[in-house]
Design a protein around this motif. Structure first.
Motif, PDB file in Angstrom:
ATOM      1  N   ASP A  45      11.680 -21.789  31.772  1.00 32.47           N
ATOM      2  CA  ASP A  45      10.666 -21.500  32.827  1.00 32.47           C
ATOM      3  C   ASP A  45       9.576 -22.170  32.371  1.00 32.47           C
ATOM      4  O   ASP A  45       8.537 -21.784  32.085  1.00 32.47           O
ATOM      5  N   PRO A  46       9.541 -23.542  32.819  1.00 34.75           N
ATOM      6  CA  PRO A  46       8.362 -24.397  32.610  1.00 34.75           C
ATOM      7  C   PRO A  46       6.964 -23.777  33.427  1.00 34.75           C
ATOM      8  O   PRO A  46       5.764 -23.881  32.651  1.00 34.75           O
ATOM      9  N   ARG A  47       7.245 -23.206  34.514  1.00 41.65           N
ATOM     10  CA  ARG A  47       5.990 -22.943  35.106  1.00 41.65           C
ATOM     11  C   ARG A  47       5.429 -21.383  34.381  1.00 41.65           C
ATOM     12  O   ARG A  47       4.221 -21.355  34.165  1.00 41.65           O
ATOM     13  N   GLY A  48       6.209 -20.785  33.721  1.00 46.00           N
ATOM     14  CA  GLY A  48       5.839 -19.560  32.896  1.00 46.00           C
ATOM     15  C   GLY A  48       5.143 -20.162  31.796  1.00 46.00           C
ATOM     16  O   GLY A  48       4.183 -19.768  31.104  1.00 46.00           O
ATOM     17  N   ASP A  49       5.551 -21.142  31.154  1.00 47.54           N
ATOM     18  CA  ASP A  49       5.024 -21.695  29.825  1.00 47.54           C
ATOM     19  C   ASP A  49       3.660 -22.276  30.134  1.00 47.54           C
ATOM     20  O   ASP A  49       2.999 -22.289  29.327  1.00 47.54           O
ATOM     21  N   VAL A  82     -10.733 -30.328  17.171  1.00 46.18           N
ATOM     22  CA  VAL A  82      -9.344 -29.419  16.795  1.00 46.18           C
ATOM     23  C   VAL A  82      -8.265 -29.589  17.881  1.00 46.18           C
ATOM     24  O   VAL A  82      -8.420 -29.302  18.920  1.00 46.18           O
ATOM     25  N   SER A  83      -7.011 -30.004  17.089  1.00 37.63           N
ATOM     26  CA  SER A  83      -5.833 -30.321  17.872  1.00 37.63           C
ATOM     27  C   SER A  83      -4.645 -29.010  17.556  1.00 37.63           C
ATOM     28  O   SER A  83      -4.762 -28.949  16.202  1.00 37.63           O
ATOM     29  N   LEU A  84      -4.521 -28.121  18.595  1.00 40.15           N
ATOM     30  CA  LEU A  84      -3.334 -27.191  18.098  1.00 40.15           C
ATOM     31  C   LEU A  84      -2.201 -27.668  18.706  1.00 40.15           C
ATOM     32  O   LEU A  84      -2.233 -27.817  20.076  1.00 40.15           O
ATOM     33  N   TRP A  85      -1.022 -27.634  17.917  1.00 35.83           N
ATOM     34  CA  TRP A  85       0.255 -28.065  18.617  1.00 35.83           C
ATOM     35  C   TRP A  85       1.096 -26.791  18.343  1.00 35.83           C
ATOM     36  O   TRP A  85       1.263 -26.398  17.298  1.00 35.83           O
ATOM     37  N   PHE A  86       1.812 -26.297  19.621  1.00 35.36           N
ATOM     38  CA  PHE A  86       2.794 -25.017  19.516  1.00 35.36           C
ATOM     39  C   PHE A  86       4.159 -25.755  19.509  1.00 35.36           C
ATOM     40  O   PHE A  86       4.611 -26.018  20.720  1.00 35.36           O
ATOM     41  N   PRO A  87       4.976 -26.247  18.559  1.00 36.77           N
ATOM     42  CA  PRO A  87       6.121 -26.948  18.663  1.00 36.77           C
ATOM     43  C   PRO A  87       7.401 -26.023  19.241  1.00 36.77           C
ATOM     44  O   PRO A  87       8.286 -26.662  19.952  1.00 36.77           O
ATOM     45  N   ARG A  88       7.019 -24.682  19.454  1.00 35.64           N
ATOM     46  CA  ARG A  88       8.273 -23.966  19.812  1.00 35.64           C
ATOM     47  C   ARG A  88       7.721 -22.951  20.842  1.00 35.64           C
ATOM     48  O   ARG A  88       8.177 -21.758  20.965  1.00 35.64           O
ATOM     49  N   LEU A  89       6.722 -23.327  21.512  1.00 37.47           N
ATOM     50  CA  LEU A  89       5.896 -22.536  22.652  1.00 37.47           C
ATOM     51  C   LEU A  89       6.927 -21.889  23.583  1.00 37.47           C
ATOM     52  O   LEU A  89       6.970 -20.614  23.723  1.00 37.47           O
ATOM     53  N   ALA A  90       7.753 -22.745  24.159  1.00 40.73           N
ATOM     54  CA  ALA A  90       8.766 -22.035  25.357  1.00 40.73           C
ATOM     55  C   ALA A  90       9.711 -21.104  24.762  1.00 40.73           C
ATOM     56  O   ALA A  90       9.943 -19.924  25.393  1.00 40.73           O
ATOM     57  N   SER A  91      10.337 -21.468  23.492  1.00 37.60           N
ATOM     58  CA  SER A  91      11.430 -20.541  23.077  1.00 37.60           C
ATOM     59  C   SER A  91      10.547 -19.466  22.319  1.00 37.60           C
ATOM     60  O   SER A  91      11.167 -18.110  22.547  1.00 37.60           O
ATOM     61  N   GLU A  92       9.468 -19.401  21.604  1.00 37.45           N
ATOM     62  CA  GLU A  92       9.011 -18.335  21.270  1.00 37.45           C
ATOM     63  C   GLU A  92       8.419 -17.180  22.146  1.00 37.45           C
ATOM     64  O   GLU A  92       8.212 -16.200  22.060  1.00 37.45           O
ATOM     65  N   THR A 131      17.553 -23.667  27.903  1.00 37.31           N
ATOM     66  CA  THR A 131      18.158 -24.972  28.709  1.00 37.31           C
ATOM     67  C   THR A 131      17.426 -25.325  29.942  1.00 37.31           C
ATOM     68  O   THR A 131      16.866 -24.743  30.721  1.00 37.31           O
ATOM     69  N   LEU A 132      17.533 -26.550  30.276  1.00 34.82           N
ATOM     70  CA  LEU A 132      16.851 -26.988  31.406  1.00 34.82           C
ATOM     71  C   LEU A 132      17.686 -28.265  31.942  1.00 34.82           C
ATOM     72  O   LEU A 132      18.298 -29.124  31.235  1.00 34.82           O
ATOM     73  N   ARG A 133      17.873 -28.153  33.316  1.00 33.16           N
ATOM     74  CA  ARG A 133      18.715 -29.204  34.098  1.00 33.16           C
ATOM     75  C   ARG A 133      18.302 -30.502  34.074  1.00 33.16           C
ATOM     76  O   ARG A 133      16.761 -30.639  34.660  1.00 33.16           O
ATOM     77  N   GLY A 165      -1.244 -31.847  26.803  1.00 34.91           N
ATOM     78  CA  GLY A 165      -0.004 -31.880  27.050  1.00 34.91           C
ATOM     79  C   GLY A 165       0.783 -30.622  27.575  1.00 34.91           C
ATOM     80  O   GLY A 165      -0.032 -29.762  28.129  1.00 34.91           O
ATOM     81  N   ALA A 166       1.903 -30.213  27.451  1.00 39.20           N
ATOM     82  CA  ALA A 166       2.401 -29.215  27.926  1.00 39.20           C
ATOM     83  C   ALA A 166       2.685 -28.039  26.691  1.00 39.20           C
ATOM     84  O   ALA A 166       2.899 -26.733  26.862  1.00 39.20           O
ATOM     85  N   ASP A 167       2.378 -28.267  25.420  1.00 39.49           N
ATOM     86  CA  ASP A 167       2.478 -27.481  24.164  1.00 39.49           C
ATOM     87  C   ASP A 167       1.210 -27.495  23.318  1.00 39.49           C
ATOM     88  O   ASP A 167       1.581 -27.352  22.158  1.00 39.49           O
ATOM     89  N   GLY A 168       0.236 -27.951  23.921  1.00 40.25           N
ATOM     90  CA  GLY A 168      -1.004 -28.069  22.785  1.00 40.25           C
ATOM     91  C   GLY A 168      -2.241 -27.697  23.600  1.00 40.25           C
ATOM     92  O   GLY A 168      -2.478 -27.648  24.638  1.00 40.25           O
ATOM     93  N   LEU A 169      -3.393 -27.493  22.749  1.00 44.67           N
ATOM     94  CA  LEU A 169      -4.822 -27.415  22.959  1.00 44.67           C
ATOM     95  C   LEU A 169      -5.626 -28.267  22.159  1.00 44.67           C
ATOM     96  O   LEU A 169      -5.165 -28.565  21.107  1.00 44.67           O
ATOM     97  N   VAL A 170      -6.621 -28.780  22.828  1.00 45.20           N
ATOM     98  CA  VAL A 170      -7.852 -29.262  22.171  1.00 45.20           C
ATOM     99  C   VAL A 170      -9.135 -28.817  22.181  1.00 45.20           C
ATOM    100  O   VAL A 170      -9.420 -28.236  23.335  1.00 45.20           O
TER     101      VAL A 170
END
Length: 488
Positions: free
Chosen positions: A74-78, A6-16, A31-33, A100-105
Motif C-alpha cells: 500500500d504505497p499510499r498508506g506508506d 541528520v538523515s533517518l532511513w527506514f529500510p523496512r518501513l512498508a513491511s514493518e 508484493t507490488l505489481r 525519498g519514500a522511506d527517509g527523513l532529513v
C-alpha cells in the motif's frame, strides 16, 4: 554556526508498518505489481535471511521459500505513515523534510544541546523508533549528502568539518547516484568517494556528466543543499470545554451550533467547504461518543448543517454527562464564492440536504442518479453514479423522446415495417391507436455488443387503446418486432 544535518532511513518501513497490527514470525513480504508481474516490494528480516530480496519475482520467491507469507503493498498508506513520522520528528527540530519514500532529513543546527548533545539525540531517536517497532539507520554530518551516505552505507556521526574523511571510503553509490552512473564510474576505476574526489574534474564531467560532480560537491559542502520542510495541511477543528457536564440533546445541539459558527467562519476565510464532519463528545468518565456527518455537497452554512446533526446527536449516550465538544471538518473541498442568482439555487440546496439526510441512513454511496452519456444507443445513453459526487447540470440532448422505463427487448408477433395493429405483450392483448416513427438507430460498429448483432433498428412510439405507451422497434434486415420501453 556550522550546519548539522541528520538523515533517518527506514529500510523496512512498508513491511514493518503492515506488521504493526498483525505480527508474523515467518518469512513475510509485501508484493507490488510491476509490468504485469508480482514482485517483492518490502521484506522482513526473516525473509531476507532466507535469501529473498527486493524486486524478486513473487513466483520465484514462493518456489525458493514455500513458507513465505505475503500481503499487497500500500504505497499510499506508506506515504501517509511517513508524513506522521515527519510530524513526530518535529519534536527534535522544526526543519524536517521527507527523503525519498522511506527517509527523513532534519536540520538540527542549534537544537542538539537541548537533548544533551548529538549522540544523545540520535540515541533518543533510535530508542523511540525501536519501541514503535521500526528499524532505523541514522547519519549525522555537516551536509545533507554526507548524512544520507552515512545513514545508508555507514551509519554514524561525522564530526564537524570531518565529513570528507568520514565518507571517503564509502562507495560512489553513497552520493545518491543512479545505477548507470555508478557502473560507468566503476569501469573507470573510481569505486569510492575518495577516488572520485581525487580524479580530474574536467575529463570526468565530459565522461559522466555534471550530476556526479554536483552530488560530490553537495556531499563535501562545496555547494549548498537546503532542507525544505513540508508544512502540515490546515486542520479545521474547534473545541469547547464546558464548566458543568450536560446531557440533554438540546444542550448538545446548542453547543454544536456555536462550534459550527466558528468552524464555518474559518472555512469561509479559506474559501472552502466541509464534506465530512466529525463531532466528538467527551464524557466525564473520559469515554467519547462520535457523530459523523457526510454531506452531499461542500457546505459552510451553519444553519443548513446544524439540523443534519439532530439524528446522530439524539442517539448519543451521554452517560454521566458531557464536558467537552470538538467539531472537526475531516474532509474539506474548495468552495469559492459564487454570484447569487434568482433561478434554481433554493431547489438545488434542498435536494442536496435531502440527499444528505437519506445518506446518513443508508450511506451516501447508495443514493444514485442517472446521468446522460454520449451514445445514441438506448442502453448506453445513461450512466448510474452516486448523487453525492456528481451533478446533473446538463440533460439529455436529443430530437426524439426516450421512455422513462427501459428494459431488454421483448419479442412480439408482427409483420411488415409498420407496427402491428394488434399484438400481445406480457399476457395482455393490446390494440394500437396511434404510432409515431420511425427513428432509425444504427449500431456502434466500433463496439462489440451481442444485443445489436442484428443491425439496424427502426423505433416507433405506439399508443394503445388500453392506455399503454410503448417503445417498439423493428429489425428490417432480420424482420421482427420487439418492445424495449414504456413511456410514463
Amino acid at each position: 554556526m556550522r550546519r548539522r544535518i541528520v538523515s533517518l532511513w527506514f529500510p523496512r518501513l512498508a513491511s514493518e508498518r503492515a506488521l504493526r497490527g498483525r505480527p508474523v514470525e515467518a518469512p513475510f513480504a509485501l508484493t507490488l505489481r510491476d509490468n504485469n508481474t508480482e514482485r517483492l516490494y518490502c521484506l522482513n528480516p526473516v525473509a531476507e535471511a532466507a535469501g529473498l530480496h527486493r524486486g524478486m519475482g513473487y513466483a520465484d520467491a514462493r518456489a525458493f521459500c514455500p513458507e513465505l507469507q505475503s500481503r499487497p503493498a500500500d504505497p499510499r498508506g506508506d506515504r501517509r505513515f511517513l508524513r506522521i513520522l515527519r510530524r513526530w520528528a518535529t519534536r527534535y527540530c522544526p526543519w524536517v523534510g521527507p527523503e525519498g519514500a522511506d527517509g527523513l532529513v532534519l536540520d538540527i543546527t542549534g537544537s542538539a544541546h537541548l537533548f544533551g548533545g548529538e549522540p544523545e539525540m540520535l540515541g533518543d531517536m533510535r530508542a523511540r523508533l525501536t519501541r514503535s517497532g521500526l528499524t532505523v539507520r541514522a547519519g549525522l554530518a555537516d551536509t545533507r549528502g554526507a548524512a544520507w551516505a552515512l545513514a545508508r552505507f555507514g551509519e554514524g556521526i561525522a564530526a564537524p568539518g570531518d565529513a570528507a574523511a568520514r565518507i571517503g571510503a564509502l562507495p560512489v553509490a553513497a552520493l545518491r547516484l543512479g545505477d548507470n552512473a555508478c557502473t560507468t564510474l566503476g569501469r573507470l576505476g573510481l569505486r569510492s568517494i575518495a577516488d572520485l574526489a581525487a580524479a580530474p574534474r574536467a575529463p570526468l564531467a565530459r565522461r559522466v556528466g555534471p550530476e556526479v560532480l554536483l552530488r560530490l560537491d553537495q556531499a563535501l559542502g562545496a555547494r549548498p543543499e537546503q532542507v525544505s520542510p513540508r508544512s502540515d495541511p490546515p486542520r479545521h477543528a474547534v473545541r469547547m470545554t464546558l464548566p458543568e457536564p450536560i446531557g440533554h440533546s438540546a444542550d448538545v445541539m446548542a453547543g454544536t451550533e456555536r462550534l459550527l459558527a466558528r468552524l464555518c467562519a474559518r472555512l469561509e476565510d479559506r474559501e472552502a467547504g466541509a464534506r465530512e464532519l466529525l463531532l466528538t463528545l467527551r464524557r466525564v468518565d473520559q469515554a467519547s461518543q462520535q457523530v459523523e456527518l457526510r454531506l452531499a455537497r461542500p457546505l459552510r452554512d451553519a444553519h443548513r448543517i446544524l439540523p443534519l446533526f439532530e439524528r446522530g446527536v439524539a442517539e448519543v449516550d451521554a452517560g454521566y454527562g458531557i464536558d467537552q465538544l470538538r467539531l472537526e471538518a475531516t474532509r474539506v473541498e474548495p468552495l469559492p464564492a459564487r454570484q447569487a442568482t434568482h433561478a434554481g439555487a433554493a431547489r438545488s440546496d434542498g435536494l442536496d440536504d435531502l440527499i444528505t439526510r437519506i445518506g446518513t441512513r443508508i450511506g451516501l454511496e447508495n443514493v444514485i442518479r442517472f446521468l446522460p452519456a454520449d451514445s445514441h444507443i438506448p442502453e448506453r445513453s445513461f450512466l448510474i453514479a452516486p448523487a453525492a459526487w456528481t451533478s446533473a447540470e446538463t440533460g439529455w440532448v436529443g430530437r426524439h423522446p426516450r421512455p422513462l422505463r427501459l428494459f431488454p427487448p421483448e419479442p412480439i408477433a408482427g409483420t411488415g415495417p409498420r407496427p402491428p395493429d394488434r399484438f400481445r405483450w406480457r399476457g395482455m392483448a393490446l390494440t394500437a391507436a396511434a404510432a409515431t416513427g420511425p427513428e432509425r438507430i444504427a449500431p456502434e460498429w466500433w463496439l462489440e455488443d451481442e444485443n445489436w448483432r442484428r443491425g439496424l433498428r427502426d423505433y416507433w412510439q405506439v399508443e394503445t387503446r388500453q392506455g399503454r405507451r410503448l417503445w417498439l422497434f423493428h429489425t428490417p434486415q432480420d424482420p421482427g418486432w420487439f418492445v424495449q420501453g414504456e413511456f410514463a
